[in-house]
Design an enzyme around this catalytic site. Structure first.
Site, mmCIF file in Angstrom:
data_model
loop_
_atom_site.group_PDB
_atom_site.id
_atom_site.type_symbol
_atom_site.label_atom_id
_atom_site.label_comp_id
_atom_site.label_asym_id
_atom_site.label_seq_id
_atom_site.Cartn_x
_atom_site.Cartn_y
_atom_site.Cartn_z
ATOM 1 N N GLY A 1 73.570 61.019 10.912
ATOM 2 C CA GLY A 1 73.743 60.885 9.476
ATOM 3 C C GLY A 1 74.619 61.991 8.927
ATOM 4 O O GLY A 1 75.766 62.170 9.340
ATOM 5 N N PHE A 2 74.058 62.770 8.015
ATOM 6 C CA PHE A 2 74.798 63.868 7.392
ATOM 7 C C PHE A 2 74.374 65.222 7.940
ATOM 8 O O PHE A 2 74.604 66.249 7.299
ATOM 9 C CB PHE A 2 74.588 63.842 5.868
ATOM 10 C CG PHE A 2 75.211 62.665 5.187
ATOM 11 C CD1 PHE A 2 76.522 62.716 4.748
ATOM 12 C CD2 PHE A 2 74.505 61.487 5.007
ATOM 13 C CE1 PHE A 2 77.114 61.631 4.121
ATOM 14 C CE2 PHE A 2 75.074 60.389 4.392
ATOM 15 C CZ PHE A 2 76.388 60.454 3.949
ATOM 16 N N SER A 3 73.757 65.246 9.110
ATOM 17 C CA SER A 3 73.273 66.513 9.652
ATOM 18 C C SER A 3 73.811 66.751 11.058
ATOM 19 O O SER A 3 74.146 65.819 11.785
ATOM 20 C CB SER A 3 71.743 66.538 9.664
ATOM 21 O OG SER A 3 71.227 65.548 10.525
ATOM 22 N N VAL B 1 73.076 69.581 14.498
ATOM 23 C CA VAL B 1 72.194 70.609 15.048
ATOM 24 C C VAL B 1 72.969 71.402 16.086
ATOM 25 O O VAL B 1 73.615 70.832 16.972
ATOM 26 C CB VAL B 1 70.933 69.986 15.687
ATOM 27 C CG1 VAL B 1 70.039 71.089 16.250
ATOM 28 C CG2 VAL B 1 70.166 69.159 14.664
ATOM 29 N N GLU C 1 73.666 65.313 16.462
ATOM 30 C CA GLU C 1 74.030 65.009 15.088
ATOM 31 C C GLU C 1 73.446 63.661 14.705
ATOM 32 O O GLU C 1 73.087 62.848 15.552
ATOM 33 C CB GLU C 1 75.546 64.983 14.906
ATOM 34 C CG GLU C 1 76.267 63.903 15.696
ATOM 35 C CD GLU C 1 77.762 63.929 15.454
ATOM 36 O OE1 GLU C 1 78.203 63.329 14.456
ATOM 37 O OE2 GLU C 1 78.481 64.555 16.246
ATOM 38 N N LYS D 1 70.099 73.699 12.001
ATOM 39 C CA LYS D 1 70.407 72.375 11.459
ATOM 40 C C LYS D 1 71.241 72.542 10.197
ATOM 41 O O LYS D 1 70.847 73.251 9.271
ATOM 42 C CB LYS D 1 69.115 71.610 11.132
ATOM 43 C CG LYS D 1 69.341 70.207 10.569
ATOM 44 C CD LYS D 1 68.002 69.497 10.343
ATOM 45 C CE LYS D 1 68.197 68.091 9.804
ATOM 46 N NZ LYS D 1 66.889 67.397 9.595
ATOM 47 N N LEU E 1 74.128 70.618 19.608
ATOM 48 C CA LEU E 1 73.043 69.953 20.325
ATOM 49 C C LEU E 1 72.919 68.487 19.956
ATOM 50 O O LEU E 1 72.468 67.677 20.760
ATOM 51 C CB LEU E 1 71.712 70.664 20.042
ATOM 52 C CG LEU E 1 71.568 72.099 20.543
ATOM 53 C CD1 LEU E 1 70.248 72.701 20.074
ATOM 54 C CD2 LEU E 1 71.673 72.159 22.066
ATOM 55 N N ASP F 1 58.707 58.973 10.788
ATOM 56 C CA ASP F 1 59.715 58.647 11.802
ATOM 57 C C ASP F 1 59.308 59.209 13.158
ATOM 58 O O ASP F 1 60.138 59.751 13.892
ATOM 59 C CB ASP F 1 61.093 59.177 11.382
ATOM 60 C CG ASP F 1 62.230 58.492 12.146
ATOM 61 O OD1 ASP F 1 62.025 57.354 12.626
ATOM 62 O OD2 ASP F 1 63.317 59.088 12.262
#
Length: 349
Positions: free
Chosen positions: A38-40, A42, A36, A72, A34, A179
């Site tokens: 940074g370092f993540s 979904v 992305e 995630k 779905l 954020d």
């Protein structure tokens, strides 16, 4: 923290549709990615019940009829990243509110790193999935069609964002989202009703109140904000932090004002100003000077513009708190009952 350390997923890479991942005792199959950042990453996933087809999920109110969830995955390569994801899990787990995305399941597992003999961690967080897109997705669609949300839809979307933030700000431990922006607000269609609004992504959330008492603390906060707070929605005190200041949830109220402007016009206020004249986003935000785009026909009421201006006070001491904002939005909703400004509008992203 409630984190689960497990070897079930060791050496296991979730990268494409059809692959599977365990989160504690639950098995999920990847449907598609779905997003992305940074370092993540979904993913849209479907739970595989296997030998336990009638086993209820851990959080019954959020059981998915079709077994679909959002997963995630966070890559953890440093102690700092590990603490950040633990903080996200702790904060996400503390909420129980219809306008805040609930964390249903989570685990942190050890995985083999790229270098021989090096082990890192990966975090897996499972959430309900909402496939009607974010507020940002829907605004982009409306902009492409030259359309705007009706005033009443703007207000009902904004009222729900306010309700979620107020819950964050007034709990036993007040938290700031840090954020808030249209890309972190999910919308779900409801027949003959305004869309349901759910705030997501608590990866930047922290305790709301901070005391800054030195230049080094101020600079540290600025550096942190540069990483965690999106620039077009960042409060002035996070751009240029005084050496003596008490920071609180009014940083989120600034982001709220920017988000309300964007819900009306499709872009944050200071991005719009720079698009007109160029220059520094920081200086534009710190000036608090707002330019109003040409709006829908009929245009948005002046009371909505004044509401935005009230929240975008560069001096945080003059900015309203969440309680004040929630009271005011209720007054505005009462002034514009459903049906006055058109039907509920929610496009497919």
């Amino acid at each position: 923290m409630g984190c689960t350390w497990s070897g079930l997923n060791a050496l296991y890479e979730v990268v494409s549709a059809g692959q599977e991942v365990w989160v504690n005792e639950r098995r999920y199959k990847i449907v598609r990615q779905l997003g992305e950042g940074g370092f993540s990453f979904v993913y849209l996933v479907r739970e595989h019940t296997g030998e336990h087809p009638n086993r209820a999920p851990k959080s019954d109110p959020f059981v998915s009829a079709d077994g679909l969830y959002a997963l995630k995955k966070v890559l953890v390569q440093t102690d700092e990243q590990l603490e950040l994801v633990k903080q996200e899990i702790k904060i996400s787990s503390s909420f129980n509110h219809p306008n805040l995305l609930p964390l249903l399941e989570h685990s942190i597992i050890a995985v083999k790193g790229a270098q021989e003999g090096l082990w890192n961690q990966e975090a897996y967080l499972v959430f309900p999935v909402h496939l009607d897109g974010t507020l940002s997705d829907n605004l982009n669609t409306l902009q492409a069609q030259g359309q705007f949300f009706p005033t009443i839809t703007v207000l009902h979307i904004f009222r729900q964002i306010c309700a979620g933030l107020k819950h964050m700000h007034t709990g036993d431990t007040p938290y700031a989202h840090n954020d808030l922006k249209p890309a972190n607000v999910l919308l779900s269609k409801r027949k003959d009703q305004p869309p349901q609004v759910i705030i997501m992504d608590f990866g930047s959330a922290t305790v709301a109140r901070k005391q800054i008492r030195s230049r080094s603390q101020a600079l540290a906060l600025q550096e942190w904000a540069a990483i965690h707070c999106s620039a077009p929605y960042r409060a002035p005190e996070l751009w240029d932090c005084p050496s003596q200041i008490d920071i609180d949830g009014r940083t989120d109220v600034w982001s709220l004002g920017c988000t309300l402007f964007a819900t009306m016009y499709g872009v944050s206020p200071f991005e719009y100003s720079l698009g007109e004249s160029g220059g520094s986003l920081q200086l534009a935000a710190m000036s608090g000077q707002i330019k109003w785009p040409p709006g829908p026909n009929p245009p948005y009421p002046d009371s909505l513009h004044k509401f935005v201006t009230w929240m975008l006070q560069p001096n945080p001491a003059l900015r309203p708190n969440m309680e004040d904002v929630c009271i005011h939005v209720e007054k505005l909703v009462a002034k514009f009952p459903t049906g006055m400004n058109g039907l509920w509008t929610l496009q497919n992203p």
